[in-house]
Design a protein around this motif. Structure first.
Motif, PDB file in Angstrom:
ATOM      1  N   VAL A  61      -4.395  12.331   2.768  1.00 29.03           N
ATOM      2  CA  VAL A  61      -3.323  13.268   3.118  1.00 29.03           C
ATOM      3  C   VAL A  61      -3.789  14.225   4.216  1.00 29.03           C
ATOM      4  O   VAL A  61      -4.985  14.333   4.498  1.00 29.03           O
ATOM      5  CB  VAL A  61      -2.851  14.070   1.878  1.00 29.03           C
ATOM      6  N   SER A  62      -2.843  14.931   4.795  1.00 33.54           N
ATOM      7  CA  SER A  62      -3.165  15.956   5.800  1.00 33.54           C
ATOM      8  C   SER A  62      -4.141  16.954   5.190  1.00 33.54           C
ATOM      9  O   SER A  62      -4.100  17.214   3.988  1.00 33.54           O
ATOM     10  CB  SER A  62      -1.906  16.727   6.213  1.00 33.54           C
ATOM     11  N   THR A  81       2.630   5.253   6.447  1.00 32.78           N
ATOM     12  CA  THR A  81       2.519   6.702   6.613  1.00 32.78           C
ATOM     13  C   THR A  81       3.838   7.321   6.183  1.00 32.78           C
ATOM     14  O   THR A  81       4.898   6.896   6.642  1.00 32.78           O
ATOM     15  CB  THR A  81       2.232   7.090   8.081  1.00 32.78           C
ATOM     16  N   ILE A 116      -0.073  -0.951   7.244  1.00 30.91           N
ATOM     17  CA  ILE A 116      -0.233   0.507   7.312  1.00 30.91           C
ATOM     18  C   ILE A 116       0.995   1.137   6.671  1.00 30.91           C
ATOM     19  O   ILE A 116       2.099   0.590   6.748  1.00 30.91           O
ATOM     20  CB  ILE A 116      -0.345   1.003   8.778  1.00 30.91           C
ATOM     21  N   TYR A 174       5.698  10.849   6.204  1.00 35.05           N
ATOM     22  CA  TYR A 174       5.767  12.256   6.595  1.00 35.05           C
ATOM     23  C   TYR A 174       6.743  12.978   5.674  1.00 35.05           C
ATOM     24  O   TYR A 174       7.740  12.394   5.231  1.00 35.05           O
ATOM     25  CB  TYR A 174       6.287  12.380   8.025  1.00 35.05           C
ATOM     26  N   ALA A 187      -1.223   8.834   4.544  1.00 35.62           N
ATOM     27  CA  ALA A 187      -1.342   7.567   5.269  1.00 35.62           C
ATOM     28  C   ALA A 187      -2.283   6.641   4.518  1.00 35.62           C
ATOM     29  O   ALA A 187      -3.115   7.083   3.722  1.00 35.62           O
ATOM     30  CB  ALA A 187      -1.871   7.819   6.681  1.00 35.62           C
ATOM     31  N   VAL A 204      -4.178   2.353   4.890  1.00 38.38           N
ATOM     32  CA  VAL A 204      -4.277   1.007   5.449  1.00 38.38           C
ATOM     33  C   VAL A 204      -4.526   0.075   4.267  1.00 38.38           C
ATOM     34  O   VAL A 204      -5.326   0.400   3.382  1.00 38.38           O
ATOM     35  CB  VAL A 204      -5.420   0.905   6.484  1.00 38.38           C
ATOM     36  N   SER A 263     -10.152   4.525   4.169  1.00 38.67           N
ATOM     37  CA  SER A 263      -9.010   4.798   5.050  1.00 38.67           C
ATOM     38  C   SER A 263      -8.050   5.755   4.356  1.00 38.67           C
ATOM     39  O   SER A 263      -8.150   6.000   3.159  1.00 38.67           O
ATOM     40  CB  SER A 263      -8.264   3.502   5.369  1.00 38.67           C
ATOM     41  N   GLY A 264      -7.124   6.257   5.138  1.00 35.87           N
ATOM     42  CA  GLY A 264      -5.986   6.965   4.572  1.00 35.87           C
ATOM     43  C   GLY A 264      -6.295   8.321   3.996  1.00 35.87           C
ATOM     44  O   GLY A 264      -7.354   8.889   4.224  1.00 35.87           O
ATOM     45  N   SER A 296       1.616  14.779   5.803  1.00 36.72           N
ATOM     46  CA  SER A 296       1.704  13.320   5.739  1.00 36.72           C
ATOM     47  C   SER A 296       0.682  12.735   4.781  1.00 36.72           C
ATOM     48  O   SER A 296      -0.325  13.373   4.443  1.00 36.72           O
ATOM     49  CB  SER A 296       1.489  12.714   7.133  1.00 36.72           C
TER      50      SER A 296
END
Ligand code: FAD
Lengths: 423, 96
Positions: A393-394, A360, A358, A362, A374, A376, A390-391, A372
């Motif tokens: 951005v905000s 991430t 993983i 920030y 993120a 995987v 997966s994954g 953030s």
């Protein structure tokens, strides 16, 4: 075989184990596997500690140049005046307490045939070597930017004195001054780092030197969390931050420390404060060990993090070519745990399992505004690829409460990870 | 050959007897990047060790579907299949 079996039974009883620890048999002590780790940052310190917790019989020696480590994550908040450099600094006492043999020195040579590392006057043997040297600056890649220039136009891309220098220059600058930042092409340490720094410098200017301005000269058209950053800049720093993309002529082609000037193909930009983030490569020991390729970075096997160029040497963290995983402290720590598990398996002749990782990252756009990215990751065709679906951005449309929560989680992440690695 | 078997015996003697049972499943060690494994870090992100496996799985499923609001766990939960999530949750439950 009878001897092996009875010996093993002997060692299984805890009393016998305690006795063996108190009076190590020379033959046994010699056979304990030795792992050397070079570099005590987020990657190397994590590998060393994780190995000791997986199997305390492994002799782990960590070689690190500095007695005090200064962390880069959140160093942009130091530059923006929101945080003290002390909050970035960690020692190695907890690693020593975990049984890691910490040697404060610089490794200068690696012999992969005799499996030895040289540092100072001594030579240390290894069964497996892990390199986690982080980055080095490619001095000379940007004309005019050498070590003397960095003392005037700080990069602050390795935290410590450089961080303080940039902060001090910003504090000393008169209101109305122009701050110029230059950002390199990919790949480099911490893809969103320059834009977090731009945000927090703009925040400082807006709150303390409102007649001043930051100009970001970029060698790219696209960057990490771009729309999130740009939306926030429009909202928070319309008068204090100007981003110049590659297509708009942003690529810096040379710098002149004598006049504090940065040149592009289209002209010259004088700066009161110049922050030059230069092109980078894997830490020098990687090149010396022969694990870096022509790109300056280290290709690795995505299951074991063993170098594909030199057997017996593993590489984690910023120095690697890790496919889709960005060069971050989070990645370095996650890779370190996978690498330690694989090294422990390989030392006993067992097969390492296929990992999931993983990351991430920030970033703070303002003290109470976090965003953030993120992901995987799993091995796919000799690379680490993002697991489909997966994954990301905000959200672009998040409320102020969500941004504030992410700022809180960002700091929580920093405390948690530095506690896991150094605390 | 003599020397080789001596090394093999040495390795055998040093093998931790119960190493395999405790091996974390893929992905499990990355959770502690944010979810502290010790009580020492001051954080709003809850500790996962020792947590009931069913609860962890249920939370992950709800994060993945979007049923449970999240700042980041939705994006992370989507990277793990049901089986992978179950293995991670079981392993976490068995940790102190
Ligand atoms: C401004 C900035 C902000 C950042 N923010 C974040 C963030 O918010 N989140 C995040 O996840 N990441 C962030 N990063 C990235 C993060 O700092 C790096 O990705 C991380 O430090 C990589 O870990 P590493 O172990 O590869 O290298 P490092 O942590 O740099 O460690 C390398 C260590 O090796 C030592 N070393 C090198 N060569 C030798 C030798 N020959 N002998 C002995 N010792 C040696 C060095 O002294 C150093 O201590 C940021 C980076 C910057 C610059």
């Amino acid at each position: 075989m009878t001897t092996a079996h009875s010996r093993r039974r002997f060692l299984r009883s805890s009393a016998a184990l305690a006795a063996a620890a108190a009076f190590p048999l020379p033959a046994l002590a010699q056979k304990a596997p030795r792992v050397l780790v070079i570099g005590g940052g987020f990657g190397g310190a994590s590998v060393a500690r994780e190995l000791r917790s997986i199997d305390p019989k492994i002799h782990v020696t960590l070689i690190e140049s500095n007695a005090t480590f200064t962390a880069c994550p959140f160093s942009n908040a130091v530059i923006g005046g929101l945080r003290d450099l002390k909050a970035q600094q960690f020692g190695y006492d907890k690693l020593r307490a975990a049984g890691v043999n910490v040697v404060i020195d610089t490794a200068t040579a690696v012999n992969a045939t005799s499996r030895t590392v040289r540092l100072g006057g001594i030579t240390l043997p290894y069964d497996r070597l892990v390199l986690a040297p982080g980055i080095d600056i490619r001095w000379g890649a940007l004309p005019g930017y050498d070590e003397a220039a960095a003392a005037k136009m700080p990069h602050a891309w390795r935290a410590g004195d450089q961080t303080t220098l940039l902060r001090d220059q910003l504090v000393a600058m008169d209101d109305g001054g122009v701050v110029v930042m230059s950002v390199p092409a990919n790949p480099f340490r911490c893809p969103p780092g320059p834009y977090e720094r731009a945000s927090l410098i703009a925040h400082y200017l807006k709150t303390s030197k409102p007649k001043s301005k930051l100009i970001v000269l970029d060698a790219k058209d696209q960057f990490s969390k771009q729309r999130l950053f740009q939306n926030a800049w429009k909202e928070l720093y319309p008068d204090h931050l100007e981003w110049v993309s590659l297509s708009a002529g942003g690529k810096v082609t040379s710098v002149d420390p004598a006049t504090n000037t940065l040149a592009t193909d289209f002209g010259k930009q004088a700066a009161q404060v110049a922050n030059v983030i230069p092109p980078q490569k894997a830490g020098r020991i990687a090149e010396i060990a022969g694990v870096a390729n022509q790109t300056g970075w280290c290709p690795i096997d995505p299951v074991t993090f063993e170098s594909v160029l030199v057997p017996g040497i593993h590489v984690v963290g910023d120095a690697t070519i890790a496919g889709a995983m960005p060069k971050s402290a989070f990645s370095a720590n996650a890779q370190a745990k996978v690498c330690a598990a694989a090294v422990a398996k390989l030392l006993t002749g067992a097969k390492p399992q296929e990992p999931r990782l993983i990351n991430t990252c920030y970033s703070l756009v303002a003290p109470d505004y976090g965003i953030s990215v993120a992901g995987v990751y799993a091995p796919a065709k000799d690379m680490l690829a993002e697991v489909k679906g997966s994954g990301g951005v905000s959200p672009l449309d998040a409320t102020a409460d969500v941004r504030a929560a992410e700022a809180v989680y960002a700091e929580a992440w920093y405390r948690t990870i530095t506690t896991e690695v150094f605390g | 050959m003599k020397a080789m078997s001596a090394i093999a015996v040495g390795a055998l003697v040093l093998l931790p007897v119960a190493a395999n049972a405790a091996d974390p499943p893929p992905g499990a060690t990355a959770c502690s990047g944010c979810h502290g494994s010790s009580a020492t870090a001051d954080t709003p992100v809850p500790k996962l060790q020792g947590r009931d496996a069913g609860e962890t799985v249920a939370a992950m499923v709800a994060f993945r579907s979007g049923e449970r609001p999240a700042t980041v766990m939705d994006r992370i939960a989507k990277g793990f299949t049901d089986d992978e999530t179950r293995l991670i949750a079981d392993w976490l439950a068995a940790q102190k």
